[in-house]
Every structure is written in C-alpha cells, then in structure tokens.
Motif scaffolding. Structure first.
Motif, short mmCIF file in Angstrom:
data_model
loop_
_atom_site.label_atom_id
_atom_site.label_comp_id
_atom_site.label_asym_id
_atom_site.label_seq_id
_atom_site.Cartn_x
_atom_site.Cartn_y
_atom_site.Cartn_z
N THR B 21 32.37 48.10 34.65
CA THR B 21 32.21 46.92 35.50
C THR B 21 30.84 46.32 35.24
O THR B 21 29.84 47.02 35.24
CB THR B 21 32.34 47.30 36.98
N SER B 22 30.84 45.03 35.01
CA SER B 22 29.58 44.38 34.69
C SER B 22 28.76 44.15 35.97
O SER B 22 29.29 44.15 37.08
CB SER B 22 29.82 43.05 33.98
N TYR B 23 27.48 43.91 35.75
CA TYR B 23 26.58 43.60 36.86
C TYR B 23 27.06 42.36 37.60
O TYR B 23 27.05 42.31 38.84
CB TYR B 23 25.17 43.39 36.28
N ARG B 24 27.51 41.38 36.86
CA ARG B 24 27.94 40.12 37.50
C ARG B 24 29.20 40.30 38.32
O ARG B 24 29.36 39.68 39.37
CB ARG B 24 28.13 39.05 36.44
N GLU B 25 30.13 41.13 37.85
CA GLU B 25 31.35 41.34 38.62
C GLU B 25 31.03 42.06 39.93
O GLU B 25 31.48 41.64 41.00
CB GLU B 25 32.35 42.17 37.83
N LEU B 26 30.25 43.11 39.84
CA LEU B 26 29.87 43.83 41.06
C LEU B 26 29.08 42.92 41.99
O LEU B 26 29.25 42.97 43.21
CB LEU B 26 29.06 45.07 40.72
N GLY B 27 28.22 42.09 41.39
CA GLY B 27 27.45 41.16 42.20
C GLY B 27 28.35 40.21 42.98
O GLY B 27 28.08 39.89 44.15
N ALA B 28 29.44 39.76 42.34
CA ALA B 28 30.38 38.86 43.00
C ALA B 28 31.06 39.56 44.18
O ALA B 28 31.17 38.99 45.28
CB ALA B 28 31.43 38.36 42.00
N TRP B 29 31.52 40.79 43.94
CA TRP B 29 32.20 41.52 45.03
C TRP B 29 31.23 41.82 46.18
O TRP B 29 31.58 41.68 47.35
CB TRP B 29 32.79 42.84 44.51
N VAL B 30 30.01 42.18 45.83
CA VAL B 30 29.01 42.47 46.86
C VAL B 30 28.69 41.22 47.66
O VAL B 30 28.60 41.25 48.89
CB VAL B 30 27.73 43.04 46.20
N SER B 31 28.53 40.11 46.96
CA SER B 31 28.23 38.85 47.67
C SER B 31 29.38 38.49 48.60
O SER B 31 29.14 38.02 49.73
CB SER B 31 28.01 37.73 46.65
N LEU B 32 30.61 38.72 48.16
CA LEU B 32 31.78 38.42 49.00
C LEU B 32 31.76 39.29 50.25
O LEU B 32 31.95 38.79 51.37
CB LEU B 32 33.06 38.67 48.20
N ILE B 33 31.53 40.58 50.07
CA ILE B 33 31.54 41.51 51.21
C ILE B 33 30.43 41.17 52.19
O ILE B 33 30.64 41.15 53.41
CB ILE B 33 31.42 42.96 50.70
N LEU B 160 35.24 35.33 45.63
CA LEU B 160 36.55 35.98 45.49
C LEU B 160 37.17 35.64 44.13
O LEU B 160 37.73 36.50 43.45
CB LEU B 160 37.46 35.54 46.63
N THR B 161 37.08 34.38 43.75
CA THR B 161 37.63 33.96 42.46
C THR B 161 36.92 34.67 41.31
O THR B 161 37.57 35.13 40.36
CB THR B 161 37.49 32.44 42.28
N GLN B 162 35.61 34.77 41.40
CA GLN B 162 34.86 35.48 40.35
C GLN B 162 35.31 36.92 40.24
O GLN B 162 35.57 37.43 39.15
CB GLN B 162 33.36 35.42 40.65
N GLY B 163 35.42 37.61 41.38
CA GLY B 163 35.83 39.01 41.36
C GLY B 163 37.21 39.18 40.76
O GLY B 163 37.44 40.05 39.92
N ILE B 164 38.13 38.32 41.16
CA ILE B 164 39.51 38.42 40.65
C ILE B 164 39.56 38.11 39.16
O ILE B 164 40.24 38.80 38.39
CB ILE B 164 40.44 37.48 41.44
N CYS B 165 38.84 37.09 38.74
CA CYS B 165 38.83 36.73 37.31
C CYS B 165 38.24 37.86 36.46
O CYS B 165 38.75 38.17 35.38
CB CYS B 165 38.03 35.45 37.08
N TYR B 166 37.19 38.48 36.95
CA TYR B 166 36.61 39.60 36.18
C TYR B 166 37.60 40.77 36.11
O TYR B 166 37.72 41.43 35.08
CB TYR B 166 35.29 40.08 36.82
N ARG B 167 38.31 41.03 37.18
CA ARG B 167 39.28 42.12 37.19
C ARG B 167 40.43 41.84 36.23
O ARG B 167 40.93 42.73 35.54
CB ARG B 167 39.85 42.32 38.59
N ARG B 168 40.87 40.55 36.20
CA ARG B 168 42.01 40.20 35.36
C ARG B 168 41.63 39.95 33.92
O ARG B 168 42.49 39.82 33.06
CB ARG B 168 42.69 38.96 35.94
N GLY B 169 40.36 39.80 33.62
CA GLY B 169 39.92 39.59 32.26
C GLY B 169 39.26 38.24 32.07
O GLY B 169 38.33 38.08 31.31
N SER B 170 39.79 37.21 32.73
CA SER B 170 39.18 35.88 32.63
C SER B 170 39.68 34.98 33.75
O SER B 170 40.61 35.36 34.44
CB SER B 170 39.47 35.24 31.29
#
Lengths: 77, 170
Positions: B21-33, B160-170
């Motif tokens: 998991t990249s820093y940016r993906e985790l950052g997106a999920w953390v920001s959402l939470i 939320l969109t960022q987190g989902i896009c990172y999980r799905r690949g793009s």
C-alpha cells in the motif's frame, strides 16, 4: 469501471531478467512499486510513455511486453 | 519470481498488504476516517441544535474551531506517522490520474449538492413563509453550516474515491 483490455508479460520478463524485483522495475520506469503491481495485475493500463519505459527496462520490443486483448502473442491482430 | 514469500499467517498477509500500500493510498483512507470522525459528531450537534432552535453563533464558533483543530491535529499526527513508516515517493502518472478523478467527482458532487441545497432552502423559506420558521432557513448561521457541510461532503467523496481507485488499480 471498464476492465483494461491489455495483457502483459511483465511478471515473466522480470523472472527472465534475473528475477528483477518490482521495485527495481519501478525505479527503472520512474514510477512507484504500487503502480508496477497494478500494471502487472492488469488493473491499470499504463500510458504509452510508461509502456515504452517498461519495455526499455527489459530491453524488449513493446509488443513483447504488452498485448492488446484479442491479439496473438506474436503481435498480429 | 515473487518479490515476497507466500504469506503464512494473517499477520504475514497483513504485513504484505501494508507494504503493498502506497503512502498516498493510506493517506487517503486516513484522511477519510479522520474527516468522518471529526465532522459526523460536529454536524450531529449542529442538526440537534438547529432542530431545538438553539443554534447560536458563540457556541457554534467554539465547536467549529474545536473540530478544525482536532482535524488538523489528527491528520498531521497520522501523516507524520505514515511518513515515518512508509516511503513517500514522487507522484507518478497513476497518482495524478487518481487525483484528477477524485477531484472531478468531488467537484460534481459539490455542484449538484449546492443546487439541491439552494432549492431546499428556497422551498423551506417559501413553505414557512410568514412564519418564524422561514427565517431559520435564511439565517446566516444556518446557511454557513449548509455551505460547510457541502464542502466536507465533497472532501469526503474525494478521499473515498482516491481510496477506492487505489484499491482497484486506477
């Protein structure tokens, strides 16, 4: 979301290139390791420039690394 | 051929998932939470006070500042922790694509929600025309909270969109 229709041989080519790691390929292509993971798993279709950089990292022609779905392995549609 | 050995336990799988998991993906999920953690109670309080007709500027300002400082505190703290644990790499094309997608969606949500909010406010003021309730829908404090809610809604959609896009690949 429409699933990418581009297949790739990155995993095999990494193995053939002396078990190149995803991080090494990412460094050579100028992207993050997570992007290479997504490309390898066919979850992300790279841009043309990135596709060429990946192919250059393997010193292989583009058609040997990426194939458009419906296309034979020899690159003929 | 594999970069890592096959995971042997749930802990190993969790570690491998974390390292992939990249820093940016985790950052997106953390920001959402953090955004939800801070602003769901905040807007619950605002709605409750509004329904009780006790929404006053003094109390509202204090609670709002508390929410903002809490959000800043948690976001900065967690992002510092993530930066220590994970390597922050320069944005590549996939990062830029995901950011563009999420910003585009957030803008659309903000636009549509703004129109809905404006119509709702007008209908509310017309519905209660002549009654004291009408002024509540036009009170600056109420309007400010509606505007704030729309902005937070758009930010939440973006993360939320960022987190989902990172999980799905793009």
């Amino acid at each position: 979301m429409k699933h990418p229709t581009i297949r790739n041989q990155i995993r095999r080519l990494r193995f053939e290139a002396g078990e190149m790691t995803q991080q090494s390929l990412a460094d050579a292509a100028g992207v993050t390791r997570q992007t290479i993971i997504a490309v390898e798993a066919a979850k992300y279709s790279p841009s043309l420039e990135l596709a060429f950089r990946i192919a250059a990292a393997f010193k292989k022609p583009l058609s040997e690394v990426f194939q458009y779905e419906g296309e034979g392995k020899d690159g003929v549609i | 051929m594999n970069d890592t050995k096959p995971p042997q336990s749930m802990a190993d799988r969790a570690v491998q998932a974390f390292s992939n998991t990249s820093y940016r993906e985790l950052g997106a999920w953390v920001s959402l939470i953090v955004t939800c953690f801070v602003y769901v109670p905040y807007f619950s309080w605002v709605v409750r006070r509004f329904l009780e007709n006790r929404l006053e500027a003094g109390d509202l300002l204090g609670v709002f500042l508390g929410a903002v400082f809490s959000q800043i505190f948690f976001l900065v703290g967690v992002h510092i922790g993530l930066a220590i644990l994970l390597k922050d790499e320069p944005r590549d094309e996939r990062d830029r694509l995901i950011e563009a997608k999420s910003s585009h969606l957030a803008y659309n949500i903000l636009s549509i929600a703004s129109v809905i909010a404006a119509v709702w406010i007008v209908i509310g003021s017309v519905r209660f025309a002549g009654a004291p309730e009408a002024m509540r829908f036009l009170h600056p404090i109420f309007l400010s909270q509606v505007f704030l809610f729309l902005c937070i809604l758009a930010e939440t959609a973006k993360y939320l969109t960022q987190g989902i896009c990172y999980r799905r690949g793009s």
